[in-house]
Write an enzyme that holds these catalytic residues in place. Sequence first.
Site, short mmCIF file in Angstrom:
data_model
loop_
_atom_site.label_atom_id
_atom_site.label_comp_id
_atom_site.label_asym_id
_atom_site.label_seq_id
_atom_site.Cartn_x
_atom_site.Cartn_y
_atom_site.Cartn_z
N LYS A 39 0.84 -1.23 0.00
CA LYS A 39 0.00 0.00 0.00
C LYS A 39 0.86 1.26 0.00
O LYS A 39 2.03 1.24 0.37
CB LYS A 39 -0.93 0.02 1.22
N GLY A 94 9.91 -0.63 4.23
CA GLY A 94 9.82 0.57 3.41
C GLY A 94 8.61 1.44 3.69
O GLY A 94 8.40 2.43 3.01
N MET A 151 5.54 0.33 3.37
CA MET A 151 4.51 -0.07 2.39
C MET A 151 3.78 -1.33 2.80
O MET A 151 3.07 -1.94 1.99
CB MET A 151 5.15 -0.24 1.01
N ALA A 152 3.92 -1.71 4.06
CA ALA A 152 3.12 -2.78 4.67
C ALA A 152 3.31 -4.15 4.02
O ALA A 152 2.38 -4.93 3.94
CB ALA A 152 1.62 -2.39 4.67
N GLY A 211 5.12 -6.71 5.26
CA GLY A 211 4.94 -7.74 6.30
C GLY A 211 3.47 -7.90 6.65
O GLY A 211 3.00 -9.02 6.90
N ASP A 215 -1.77 -2.24 10.19
CA ASP A 215 -1.79 -2.25 8.72
C ASP A 215 -2.24 -3.58 8.13
O ASP A 215 -2.25 -3.74 6.91
CB ASP A 215 -0.39 -1.92 8.17
O1 C5P Z 1 0.36 -1.93 14.51
P1 C5P Z 1 1.78 -2.13 14.09
O2 C5P Z 1 2.46 -3.23 14.86
O3 C5P Z 1 1.97 -2.25 12.63
O4 C5P Z 1 2.52 -0.79 14.50
C1 C5P Z 1 3.93 -0.74 14.63
C2 C5P Z 1 4.28 0.37 15.60
O5 C5P Z 1 3.93 1.64 15.01
C3 C5P Z 1 3.53 0.32 16.91
O6 C5P Z 1 4.21 -0.48 17.84
C4 C5P Z 1 3.51 1.78 17.34
O7 C5P Z 1 4.78 2.12 17.89
C5 C5P Z 1 3.42 2.51 16.01
N1 C5P Z 1 2.03 2.90 15.65
C6 C5P Z 1 1.43 3.95 16.33
N2 C5P Z 1 0.15 4.33 16.01
C7 C5P Z 1 -0.53 3.70 15.02
C8 C5P Z 1 0.07 2.63 14.29
C9 C5P Z 1 1.36 2.25 14.64
O8 C5P Z 1 2.05 4.54 17.23
N3 C5P Z 1 -1.77 4.11 14.73
#
Ligand code: C5P
Length: 326
Positions: A30, A122, A124-125, A127, A161
Amino acid sequence: MSHLRAVPSGSSGPERRGSAASVRVEAPGKVNLYLSCGVPGADGYHPLVTVFQAVRLIERVTARRQSQERAGRITISLEEPDARIPVDGSNLAVRAAALLAERAGVAEGVDLLVRKRVPVAGGMAGGSADAAATLLACNTLWETGLDSEELMVLGAELGADVPFPLAGFTALGHGRGDSLSPLMTRGRYTWVFALAKWGLSTPHVFKRFDEMAAAGKLPTDPAVPVPAPEALTAALRAGDARRLADCLHNDLQPAALSLRPELECVIEAAQGAGALRAIVSGSGPTVAALVPESGAATVARALEALPGVAGTVRADAPVAGARVVR
Ligand code: C5P
């Protein structure tokens, strides 16, 4: 290889669910067309308003049934090994399979084979797309019968994501970015992505955003995220890339640029070479350039000449979400 679940001793292996030998799923990466970020809540997550667009950089996950003797483990391997990607229980795709198995009461394991096309680390999600593809692949292989809404709820537990690559196309996200509503769009958009030589960690970028907000160094006051402007959704409905370019926005860009100042030159070079607009993609460090279709090669050449750029990839958008291909 991870060993998340042992076969109970004395057993001939866990009960099998479903009959297919393998299921292959593709899921897209994305780009964020718009990202507005507020100050974090008690859980540390930042409230977001974002507009995701799924791009034709497609991750492929094949979920393969294991032989009866070794059934019960969840393993992962990459078609093209990459030292940056863990192949143990910390991989988000393995966690996705384990979460579905636990919730659906599936005791047999699975072998996951991943082919990556989304730039690693990168913004771009990639993983998250692997995790989304794994949820759909295992749900099909094991015949666990979750509908797409239920898969998205599971996906949101894995990461903010993860739901979007299940949905695909173009969608508005709120909450952590994981609560989605589809947006109507027309036409196709052409993107050139400049890949950086070194990744940026998403938590670091959010942390720098917080530091800059606390020091009053951001252009806007980030108390709460700002809704996507009507001009952006109107440009998408009209299929007008030029008007869309004017509306591209990323609140995380100043934080990413403060960690990687050289990205500013990448943005300028893209725009100098004819991009309609270039911005940092999500938490970066990939720079996403929206280009006129006929101008993609020129922009890519200009970006590839820059010392901080590892390469470019071109992709059109929007594309569908995760789907079973075999
Ligand atoms: O949800 P995900 O594990 O992909 O997010 C990775 C990190 O990005 C989280 O641990 C957090 O530090 C940060 N994050 C955030 N607010 C969001 C999404 C992600 O602070 N809305």
